[in-house]
Design a protein around this motif. Structure first.
Motif, PDB file in Angstrom:
ATOM      1  N   ALA A  52       0.828  -1.208   0.000  1.00  0.00           N
ATOM      2  CA  ALA A  52       0.000   0.000   0.000  1.00  0.00           C
ATOM      3  C   ALA A  52       0.862   1.257   0.000  1.00  0.00           C
ATOM      4  N   ASP A  53       2.067   1.169   0.595  1.00  0.00           N
ATOM      5  CA  ASP A  53       2.955   2.327   0.676  1.00  0.00           C
ATOM      6  C   ASP A  53       4.199   2.174  -0.212  1.00  0.00           C
ATOM      7  N   THR A  54       4.072   1.422  -1.294  1.00  0.00           N
ATOM      8  CA  THR A  54       5.199   1.177  -2.188  1.00  0.00           C
ATOM      9  C   THR A  54       5.855   2.470  -2.639  1.00  0.00           C
ATOM     10  N   ARG A 100      11.641   5.954 -14.552  1.00  0.00           N
ATOM     11  CA  ARG A 100      12.270   7.011 -15.347  1.00  0.00           C
ATOM     12  C   ARG A 100      12.512   8.209 -14.437  1.00  0.00           C
ATOM     13  N   SER A 101      11.845   9.327 -14.702  1.00  0.00           N
ATOM     14  CA  SER A 101      12.024  10.523 -13.871  1.00  0.00           C
ATOM     15  C   SER A 101      10.820  10.787 -12.975  1.00  0.00           C
ATOM     16  N   GLU A 102       9.924   9.811 -12.868  1.00  0.00           N
ATOM     17  CA  GLU A 102       8.735   9.960 -12.033  1.00  0.00           C
ATOM     18  C   GLU A 102       8.925   9.214 -10.723  1.00  0.00           C
ATOM     19  N   PHE A 103       8.481   9.819  -9.641  1.00  0.00           N
ATOM     20  CA  PHE A 103       8.558   9.214  -8.322  1.00  0.00           C
ATOM     21  C   PHE A 103       7.138   9.018  -7.812  1.00  0.00           C
ATOM     22  N   LEU A 104       6.811   7.790  -7.476  1.00  0.00           N
ATOM     23  CA  LEU A 104       5.454   7.452  -7.049  1.00  0.00           C
ATOM     24  C   LEU A 104       5.486   6.929  -5.622  1.00  0.00           C
ATOM     25  N   ASN A 105       4.444   7.255  -4.881  1.00  0.00           N
ATOM     26  CA  ASN A 105       4.309   6.809  -3.499  1.00  0.00           C
ATOM     27  C   ASN A 105       2.929   6.198  -3.306  1.00  0.00           C
ATOM     28  N   GLY A 106       2.899   4.902  -3.066  1.00  0.00           N
ATOM     29  CA  GLY A 106       1.650   4.226  -2.747  1.00  0.00           C
ATOM     30  C   GLY A 106       0.968   3.593  -3.943  1.00  0.00           C
ATOM     31  N   ARG A 107       0.177   2.610  -3.624  1.00  0.00           N
ATOM     32  CA  ARG A 107      -0.532   1.811  -4.625  1.00  0.00           C
ATOM     33  C   ARG A 107      -1.463   2.651  -5.491  1.00  0.00           C
ATOM     34  N   ASP A 108      -2.116   3.665  -4.913  1.00  0.00           N
ATOM     35  CA  ASP A 108      -3.034   4.498  -5.702  1.00  0.00           C
ATOM     36  C   ASP A 108      -2.296   5.271  -6.789  1.00  0.00           C
ATOM     37  N   ASP A 119      -2.773   4.895 -10.892  1.00  0.00           N
ATOM     38  CA  ASP A 119      -2.992   6.053 -11.765  1.00  0.00           C
ATOM     39  C   ASP A 119      -1.916   6.129 -12.847  1.00  0.00           C
ATOM     40  N   PHE A 120      -0.677   5.893 -12.457  1.00  0.00           N
ATOM     41  CA  PHE A 120       0.439   5.898 -13.410  1.00  0.00           C
ATOM     42  C   PHE A 120       0.218   4.849 -14.499  1.00  0.00           C
ATOM     43  N   ARG A 141      10.479  -0.238  -6.081  1.00  0.00           N
ATOM     44  CA  ARG A 141      10.770  -0.530  -7.489  1.00  0.00           C
ATOM     45  C   ARG A 141      11.507   0.661  -8.085  1.00  0.00           C
ATOM     46  N   HIS A 142      12.710   0.411  -8.596  1.00  0.00           N
ATOM     47  CA  HIS A 142      13.488   1.425  -9.301  1.00  0.00           C
ATOM     48  C   HIS A 142      13.605   0.967 -10.749  1.00  0.00           C
TER      49      HIS A 142
END
Length: 154
Positions: free
Chosen positions: A39-41, A46-54, A58-59, A119-120
Motif C-alpha cells: 500500500a505504501d510502495t 524514469r524521472s517519475e517518483f510514485l508513493n503508494g498503490r493508488d 494512476d500511473f 521498485r526502481h
C-alpha cells in the motif's frame, strides 16, 4: 494476505516472481497489477517518483492509455533474499502508429508477505519500424513457447 512466493527467494522463486510480474503487466490491467505492490510502495520510474498503490494505479492507467499494442518480456538478472534485479524489453506504438522498443532494468525489494515495496526502473525508448518488431503474440501474457530476451538477442 500472502503473495507467494515470499522471501527469502531461491533462484526458482525469483524466476517465478519475474514471470508472474510479466504476465500481470501484459494484461494491461492497472487494478490487477497494482495489487502486487505494498500500500505504501515507493517507485522511481524514469524521472517519475510514485508513493503508494493508488499513485501506481494512476500511473499505469496513464501509461497504458498511451502505449498501444504493449507487449513485454522480463528476464531475471540477479536475486538476493528479498531483492530481484530484472532486465526487460517492451514494444508499443503511439497514437500516430509509430513503434518503439523500450529497454530497461528494474530493481525490486519485497516485504515479508511477498509484496513489492520498492521498485526502481531505468528505461530507454528506441524508435523501431513495424518490420523490426519481435513481439507478435496476441495481446495478453506471452505464450510459454515464445522466446525470451536472451533467445531473441536482446
Amino acid at each position: 494476505m500472502t503473495r507467494l512466493p515470499v522471501p527469502p527467494f531461491t533462484y526458482d522463486d525469483a524466476v517465478k516472481k519475474v514471470r508472474m510480474a510479466e504476465d500481470a503487466w501484459n494484461t494491461r490491467d492497472p487494478d490487477k497489477v497494482a495489487l502486487a505492490y505494498t500500500a505504501d510502495t515507493k517507485w522511481r520510474n524514469r524521472s517519475e517518483f510514485l508513493n503508494g498503490r493508488d499513485e501506481v494505479r494512476d500511473f499505469l492507467t496513464r501509461k497504458w492509455s498511451q502505449e498501444n499494442g504493449y507487449r513485454l518480456i522480463k528476464e531475471i538478472w540477479a536475486h538476493g533474499d528479498n531483492r530481484i534485479a530484472v532486465r526487460f524489453c517492451y514494444e508499443y506504438h503511439d497514437e500516430a502508429g509509430n513503434w518503439f522498443r523500450a529497454y530497461g532494468n528494474e530493481n525490486w525489494e519485497f516485504d515479508a508477505e511477498g509484496y513489492m515495496a520498492v521498485r526502481h526502473a531505468s528505461i530507454n525508448d528506441v524508435a523501431i519500424s513495424e518490420e523490426e518488431r519481435l513481439f507478435h503474440w496476441p495481446q495478453g501474457p506471452r505464450p510459454a513457447d515464445h522466446d525470451g530476451l536472451s533467445e531473441l538477442g536482446l
